[in-house]
Write a protein that holds these residues in place. Sequence first.
Motif, PDB file in Angstrom:
ATOM      1  N   VAL A 100       6.094  13.209   1.223  1.00 29.56           N
ATOM      2  CA  VAL A 100       4.908  12.526   0.699  1.00 29.56           C
ATOM      3  C   VAL A 100       4.701  12.898  -0.761  1.00 29.56           C
ATOM      4  O   VAL A 100       4.420  12.050  -1.616  1.00 29.56           O
ATOM      5  N   THR A 146       8.591   6.622   8.477  1.00 27.57           N
ATOM      6  CA  THR A 146       8.031   7.192   9.710  1.00 27.57           C
ATOM      7  C   THR A 146       8.480   8.643   9.860  1.00 27.57           C
ATOM      8  O   THR A 146       9.658   8.953   9.717  1.00 27.57           O
ATOM      9  N   ASP A 154      -6.748   4.246   0.430  1.00 26.91           N
ATOM     10  CA  ASP A 154      -5.314   4.005   0.263  1.00 26.91           C
ATOM     11  C   ASP A 154      -5.089   3.290  -1.075  1.00 26.91           C
ATOM     12  O   ASP A 154      -5.900   2.492  -1.523  1.00 26.91           O
ATOM     13  N   LEU A 194       5.793   5.044   2.882  1.00 25.72           N
ATOM     14  CA  LEU A 194       6.187   6.300   3.523  1.00 25.72           C
ATOM     15  C   LEU A 194       6.981   6.020   4.787  1.00 25.72           C
ATOM     16  O   LEU A 194       6.564   5.230   5.643  1.00 25.72           O
ATOM     17  N   ARG A 245       0.836  -1.191   0.000  1.00 24.13           N
ATOM     18  CA  ARG A 245       0.000   0.000   0.000  1.00 24.13           C
ATOM     19  C   ARG A 245       0.891   1.270   0.000  1.00 24.13           C
ATOM     20  O   ARG A 245       2.053   1.231   0.396  1.00 24.13           O
ATOM     21  N   ARG A 252       0.720   3.862   1.917  1.00 23.80           N
ATOM     22  CA  ARG A 252       1.119   4.287   3.253  1.00 23.80           C
ATOM     23  C   ARG A 252       2.330   3.504   3.765  1.00 23.80           C
ATOM     24  O   ARG A 252       3.095   4.002   4.584  1.00 23.80           O
ATOM     25  N   GLN A 253       2.472   2.270   3.282  1.00 22.11           N
ATOM     26  CA  GLN A 253       3.570   1.445   3.772  1.00 22.11           C
ATOM     27  C   GLN A 253       4.930   1.971   3.329  1.00 22.11           C
ATOM     28  O   GLN A 253       5.927   1.814   4.033  1.00 22.11           O
TER      29      GLN A 253
END
Length: 265
Positions: free
Chosen positions: A214, A207, A240, A205, A200, A202-203
């Motif tokens: 982004v 921390t 997502d 990106l 996905r 989000r994975q």
Amino acid sequence: MEISYKLEHFEGPLDLLLHLIEKNKVSIYDIPIAEITSQYLDYVSQMDREDLNLVSDFLVMAATLIDIKSRMLLPREEEEEGEEEDPRAELVARLLEYKKYKYISQELSDMEDSAGMHLYKPSTLPPEVARYEPPVDLDKLLDGLTLAKLQSIFQQVMKRKEDKIDRVRSSFGTIKKEPISLEEKITSVMDYARKHRSFRFRQILETGADKLEVVVTFLAILELMKIGKIHLTQEHLFDDMEIETLEPEGQEESLELEGLDEMME
């Protein structure tokens, strides 16, 4: 500006009156109007009347003296305090003021004549001596300084400093240097895709990634999708994004970024 007339030895009617007062040795505060007026009229009658502009002031003063003389013959009016009003009072005040300025002009003329007899040589001090300044006496400089005055001075200095601040520009943020280029991010995303195959958005990106991170990551994914390296799906708006690599598993071919230069332009 009033025009000053000089006839023979007299500059205007007041100068003539002062001359007559001094000649008769009478007090300026107790002028014998009848006698002074008679002498004044005798002088005016002997003046050259061809130029009326020059004698007009003298004629006005003659009329004033005749008016004062006539009022001196009449019963005097009493002022509010009960004292009799002297018809000569206004004339005396004008004569005293004129006499004061006449003496001042004479003093200035004498000072000018005296100054003409002084000679001054130019300074011969060496430049380093001429530039010398005595050391500051701190006791004298700080004499009378209190904590209240010191606080007041500090507040004034701080206020002047605040007034110099541009309220608009000071609210602007700081422009940070891009921590990673788009080319580097494309390579990083492709390496992640080869390793995980399906993932996905989000994975990928890291921390604590900021907004710029982004955006660069999203642009890298779009470019990889454009050149056919990955496939992107999104079932609903704002969901997502599902990403899947299109390269065969185990293939470690070099990444060709076709059309990247055109996109950057």
